[in-house]
Scaffold this motif. Structure first.
Motif, PDB file in Angstrom:
ATOM      1  N   ASP A  15     -50.446  -9.430  44.295  1.00 34.41           N
ATOM      2  CA  ASP A  15     -50.406  -8.117  44.928  1.00 34.41           C
ATOM      3  C   ASP A  15     -49.066  -7.448  44.585  1.00 34.41           C
ATOM      4  O   ASP A  15     -48.115  -7.471  45.368  1.00 34.41           O
ATOM      5  N   PRO A  16     -48.980  -6.862  43.385  1.00 33.16           N
ATOM      6  CA  PRO A  16     -47.694  -6.274  42.962  1.00 33.16           C
ATOM      7  C   PRO A  16     -47.232  -5.151  43.880  1.00 33.16           C
ATOM      8  O   PRO A  16     -46.023  -4.989  44.099  1.00 33.16           O
ATOM      9  N   GLN A  17     -48.167  -4.387  44.437  1.00 35.08           N
ATOM     10  CA  GLN A  17     -47.782  -3.311  45.355  1.00 35.08           C
ATOM     11  C   GLN A  17     -47.110  -3.900  46.609  1.00 35.08           C
ATOM     12  O   GLN A  17     -46.090  -3.392  47.076  1.00 35.08           O
ATOM     13  N   GLY A  18     -47.670  -4.980  47.111  1.00 34.38           N
ATOM     14  CA  GLY A  18     -47.081  -5.651  48.265  1.00 34.38           C
ATOM     15  C   GLY A  18     -45.686  -6.160  47.950  1.00 34.38           C
ATOM     16  O   GLY A  18     -44.763  -6.041  48.755  1.00 34.38           O
ATOM     17  N   LYS A  19     -45.541  -6.729  46.755  1.00 39.21           N
ATOM     18  CA  LYS A  19     -44.226  -7.236  46.326  1.00 39.21           C
ATOM     19  C   LYS A  19     -43.212  -6.095  46.260  1.00 39.21           C
ATOM     20  O   LYS A  19     -42.053  -6.245  46.672  1.00 39.21           O
ATOM     21  N   ALA A  20     -43.645  -4.937  45.741  1.00 46.50           N
ATOM     22  CA  ALA A  20     -42.743  -3.785  45.619  1.00 46.50           C
ATOM     23  C   ALA A  20     -42.323  -3.291  47.007  1.00 46.50           C
ATOM     24  O   ALA A  20     -41.145  -2.963  47.227  1.00 46.50           O
ATOM     25  N   ILE A  21     -43.266  -3.266  47.933  1.00 47.00           N
ATOM     26  CA  ILE A  21     -42.945  -2.828  49.297  1.00 47.00           C
ATOM     27  C   ILE A  21     -41.968  -3.811  49.936  1.00 47.00           C
ATOM     28  O   ILE A  21     -41.001  -3.427  50.588  1.00 47.00           O
ATOM     29  N   ASN A  22     -42.224  -5.094  49.746  1.00 42.36           N
ATOM     30  CA  ASN A  22     -41.349  -6.141  50.269  1.00 42.36           C
ATOM     31  C   ASN A  22     -39.914  -5.913  49.778  1.00 42.36           C
ATOM     32  O   ASN A  22     -38.954  -5.896  50.569  1.00 42.36           O
ATOM     33  N   HIS A  23     -39.792  -5.690  48.476  1.00 43.09           N
ATOM     34  CA  HIS A  23     -38.463  -5.468  47.898  1.00 43.09           C
ATOM     35  C   HIS A  23     -37.818  -4.220  48.494  1.00 43.09           C
ATOM     36  O   HIS A  23     -36.647  -4.241  48.901  1.00 43.09           O
ATOM     37  N   ALA A  24     -38.585  -3.143  48.580  1.00 44.67           N
ATOM     38  CA  ALA A  24     -38.042  -1.883  49.103  1.00 44.67           C
ATOM     39  C   ALA A  24     -37.594  -2.040  50.561  1.00 44.67           C
ATOM     40  O   ALA A  24     -36.564  -1.486  50.965  1.00 44.67           O
ATOM     41  N   LEU A  25     -38.363  -2.797  51.347  1.00 48.61           N
ATOM     42  CA  LEU A  25     -37.989  -2.988  52.756  1.00 48.61           C
ATOM     43  C   LEU A  25     -36.687  -3.781  52.866  1.00 48.61           C
ATOM     44  O   LEU A  25     -35.863  -3.529  53.752  1.00 48.61           O
ATOM     45  N   HIS A  26     -36.497  -4.740  51.954  1.00 47.59           N
ATOM     46  CA  HIS A  26     -35.221  -5.480  51.969  1.00 47.59           C
ATOM     47  C   HIS A  26     -34.060  -4.539  51.657  1.00 47.59           C
ATOM     48  O   HIS A  26     -33.025  -4.591  52.306  1.00 47.59           O
ATOM     49  N   LEU A  28     -33.955  -1.443  52.244  1.00 46.04           N
ATOM     50  CA  LEU A  28     -33.778  -0.547  53.400  1.00 46.04           C
ATOM     51  C   LEU A  28     -33.290  -1.283  54.657  1.00 46.04           C
ATOM     52  O   LEU A  28     -33.389  -0.762  55.769  1.00 46.04           O
ATOM     53  N   GLU A  29     -32.822  -2.510  54.454  1.00 44.82           N
ATOM     54  CA  GLU A  29     -32.262  -3.321  55.546  1.00 44.82           C
ATOM     55  C   GLU A  29     -33.273  -3.715  56.618  1.00 44.82           C
ATOM     56  O   GLU A  29     -33.046  -3.539  57.824  1.00 44.82           O
ATOM     57  N   PHE A  30     -34.366  -4.246  56.126  1.00 44.41           N
ATOM     58  CA  PHE A  30     -35.308  -4.956  56.994  1.00 44.41           C
ATOM     59  C   PHE A  30     -35.411  -6.389  56.458  1.00 44.41           C
ATOM     60  O   PHE A  30     -36.409  -6.767  55.847  1.00 44.41           O
ATOM     61  N   PRO A  31     -34.352  -7.182  56.669  1.00 45.56           N
ATOM     62  CA  PRO A  31     -34.329  -8.513  56.041  1.00 45.56           C
ATOM     63  C   PRO A  31     -35.344  -9.481  56.654  1.00 45.56           C
ATOM     64  O   PRO A  31     -35.606 -10.546  56.080  1.00 45.56           O
ATOM     65  N   GLU A  32     -35.914  -9.134  57.810  1.00 38.80           N
ATOM     66  CA  GLU A  32     -36.847 -10.063  58.462  1.00 38.80           C
ATOM     67  C   GLU A  32     -38.224 -10.116  57.813  1.00 38.80           C
ATOM     68  O   GLU A  32     -39.062 -10.927  58.206  1.00 38.80           O
ATOM     69  N   VAL A  33     -38.451  -9.241  56.812  1.00 41.79           N
ATOM     70  CA  VAL A  33     -39.758  -9.225  56.158  1.00 41.79           C
ATOM     71  C   VAL A  33     -39.888 -10.419  55.214  1.00 41.79           C
ATOM     72  O   VAL A  33     -39.083 -10.590  54.311  1.00 41.79           O
ATOM     73  N   CYS A  34     -40.897 -11.267  55.447  1.00 40.13           N
ATOM     74  CA  CYS A  34     -41.096 -12.437  54.597  1.00 40.13           C
ATOM     75  C   CYS A  34     -42.108 -12.155  53.506  1.00 40.13           C
ATOM     76  O   CYS A  34     -41.926 -12.544  52.366  1.00 40.13           O
ATOM     77  N   GLU A  35     -43.205 -11.494  53.889  1.00 42.68           N
ATOM     78  CA  GLU A  35     -44.252 -11.237  52.905  1.00 42.68           C
ATOM     79  C   GLU A  35     -44.976  -9.962  53.270  1.00 42.68           C
ATOM     80  O   GLU A  35     -45.090  -9.628  54.461  1.00 42.68           O
ATOM     81  N   VAL A  36     -45.433  -9.255  52.242  1.00 40.75           N
ATOM     82  CA  VAL A  36     -46.204  -8.033  52.456  1.00 40.75           C
ATOM     83  C   VAL A  36     -47.471  -8.116  51.613  1.00 40.75           C
ATOM     84  O   VAL A  36     -47.418  -8.475  50.442  1.00 40.75           O
ATOM     85  N   ARG A  37     -48.606  -7.830  52.228  1.00 41.27           N
ATOM     86  CA  ARG A  37     -49.867  -7.744  51.481  1.00 41.27           C
ATOM     87  C   ARG A  37     -50.475  -6.387  51.792  1.00 41.27           C
ATOM     88  O   ARG A  37     -50.443  -5.934  52.940  1.00 41.27           O
ATOM     89  N   THR A  38     -51.010  -5.755  50.767  1.00 45.21           N
ATOM     90  CA  THR A  38     -51.607  -4.445  50.987  1.00 45.21           C
ATOM     91  C   THR A  38     -53.131  -4.523  50.900  1.00 45.21           C
ATOM     92  O   THR A  38     -53.683  -5.459  50.332  1.00 45.21           O
TER      93      THR A  38
END
Lengths: 80, 80
Positions: A15-26, A28-38
């Motif tokens: 899920d490359p889109q999820g990976k991109a969102i995960n990276h962007a959230l990090h 933006l200083e949301f370090p608690e995000v472990c995984e994102v799936r869209t």
């Protein structure tokens, strides 16, 4: 009756889109995000008053059109 | 803690994908479909055990990245 079909990629499907969102959230200083799936959500307004029958029909719609079951899973929810 | 953010187009914003699905469902003999709206679902796995705080943070993420609030609404749900 409003029914919601949620279609998401199966476990193991990339899920490359999820990976991109995960990276962007990090970033933006949301370090608690472990995984994102869209996924997709399809909200259906059905001319059907019986919730059980509405869910059953939505299930059939998902099987025949809304989800690609080779790579996607879906769940049907009666919207509140 | 798993949190789900559902992003959907605001009322009044055109949804051609939803219209196309509506049409296709009619062709596939689901005449009970009145309206279809599409949206995105983003499933977040957060390193946060407090459900209230997790929802709050997901809300912030939606505001700053996941939803375009000019044309989109979002809801945050704690996934079961």
């Amino acid at each position: 009756m409003k029914v919601r079909v949620i279609v998401s990629l199966k476990e193991g499907v990339l899920d490359p889109q999820g990976k991109a969102i995960n990276h962007a959230l990090h970033v933006l200083e949301f370090p608690e995000v472990c995984e994102v799936r869209t996924g997709k959500v399809i909200e259906l307004d059905l001319d059907e008053e019986n919730p059980q029958r509405a869910a059953q029909r939505a299930h059939k719609m998902a099987e025949s059109l809304l989800a690609n079951q080779v790579i996607e899973d879906f769940i049907v929810e009666i919207a509140k």
